[in-house]
Design an enzyme around this catalytic site. Structure first.
Site, mmCIF file in Angstrom:
data_model
loop_
_atom_site.group_PDB
_atom_site.id
_atom_site.type_symbol
_atom_site.label_atom_id
_atom_site.label_comp_id
_atom_site.label_asym_id
_atom_site.label_seq_id
_atom_site.Cartn_x
_atom_site.Cartn_y
_atom_site.Cartn_z
ATOM 1 N N LYS A 13 -1.533 0.613 51.838
ATOM 2 C CA LYS A 13 -1.030 0.453 53.211
ATOM 3 C C LYS A 13 -2.110 0.733 54.254
ATOM 4 O O LYS A 13 -2.287 -0.039 55.179
ATOM 5 C CB LYS A 13 0.126 1.433 53.491
ATOM 6 N N ARG A 88 10.102 7.491 56.022
ATOM 7 C CA ARG A 88 9.946 7.882 54.620
ATOM 8 C C ARG A 88 11.257 8.308 53.979
ATOM 9 O O ARG A 88 11.298 8.604 52.802
ATOM 10 C CB ARG A 88 8.967 9.032 54.544
ATOM 11 N N ARG A 127 -9.600 7.740 44.605
ATOM 12 C CA ARG A 127 -9.661 8.278 45.973
ATOM 13 C C ARG A 127 -9.875 9.789 45.930
ATOM 14 O O ARG A 127 -10.582 10.345 46.763
ATOM 15 C CB ARG A 127 -8.368 7.914 46.730
ATOM 16 N N ARG A 133 -9.063 14.424 48.717
ATOM 17 C CA ARG A 133 -7.777 14.801 49.330
ATOM 18 C C ARG A 133 -6.940 15.570 48.307
ATOM 19 O O ARG A 133 -6.639 15.032 47.238
ATOM 20 C CB ARG A 133 -7.028 13.529 49.744
ATOM 21 N N ARG A 144 4.401 13.110 44.385
ATOM 22 C CA ARG A 144 4.580 12.220 45.546
ATOM 23 C C ARG A 144 5.301 10.939 45.128
ATOM 24 O O ARG A 144 6.125 10.406 45.871
ATOM 25 C CB ARG A 144 3.219 11.892 46.185
#
Ligand code: AMP
Length: 195
Positions: A13, A88, A127, A133, A144
């Site tokens: 996204k 969300r 990532r 992160r 998640r």
């Protein structure tokens, strides 16, 4: 153009929104980015959100809505926006509907990037290595994804029932996925350009 981009964490996204904002000439508003900026700035809100985000949980609806409301009030968002990471859950769908109705700026399109979980796990691992992160740690990604399935999947179902959802295959090169999104948007893009 007032657009919501839906998709699991790691579905692309953010990457696609960065391109879309240039093509559509509207800002990319990511609630994750707004929250990360608050954490980096050490604001009271950021301090509250930090641990929740690192654990891969959702920050409270009230905090995120307050931030979003402030962002949408800025001058550049008057021309439209690409919303990434919001809504969300179903409560946020309702809050967004109410907020946009108050602003007289209803949504024009909702696009969902569809990516299988095994691809997501691979992408977020990369990532994690590149950006570090904390919420991209493989254990947290699993959490998640579970929250996404439980709370965010109903959001896509809601927009599907409302007739505004367009589902786009999110597996492929950046260019391929971008072209698919533009094709899915074309009636809405044309309507927006005519206004
Ligand atoms: P993202 O960059 O969209 O994956 O968001 C990173 C993290 O920020 C999420 O895992 C949540 O902890 C928090 N967050 C972002 N957007 C929202 C939202 N709309 N509601 C609640 N928490 C959010």
């Amino acid at each position: 153009m007032r657009l919501v981009l839906l998709g699991a964490p790691g579905s692309g996204k953010g990457t696609q929104a960065a391109r879309l904002k240039v093509a559509l000439e509207v800002p990319h508003i990511s609630t994750g980015d707004l929250l990360r900026a608050a954490v980096a700035a050490g604001t009271p809100l950021g301090l509250k959100a930090k641990a929740v985000m690192e654990a891969g949980q959702l920050v409270s609806d009230a905090i995120v809505l307050g931030m979003l409301e402030q962002r949408l009030a800025q001058a550049d968002a008057q021309a439209g926006f690409i919303l990434d990471g919001y809504p969300r859950n179903l409560a946020q769908v309702q809050a967004l509907d109410d907020l946009l109705a108050r602003l007289g700026q209803p949504l024009e399109a909702v696009v969902k990037l569809k990516v299988p979980s095994e691809v997501i796990v691979g992408r977020t691992e990369l990532r994690f290595k590149a950006e570090g992160r904390a919420d991209d740690h493989p254990d947290t990604v699993r959490k998640r994804l579970a929250i996404y399935a439980e709370q965010t999947a109903p959001v896509a179902e809601y927009y599907a029932r409302a007739g505004t959802l367009r589902i786009v295959d999110g597996v492929g090169s950046l260019d391929e996925v971008f072209a698919r999104i533009l094709a899915a948007l074309s009636p809405a893009v044309a309507a927006s350009a005519l206004r």
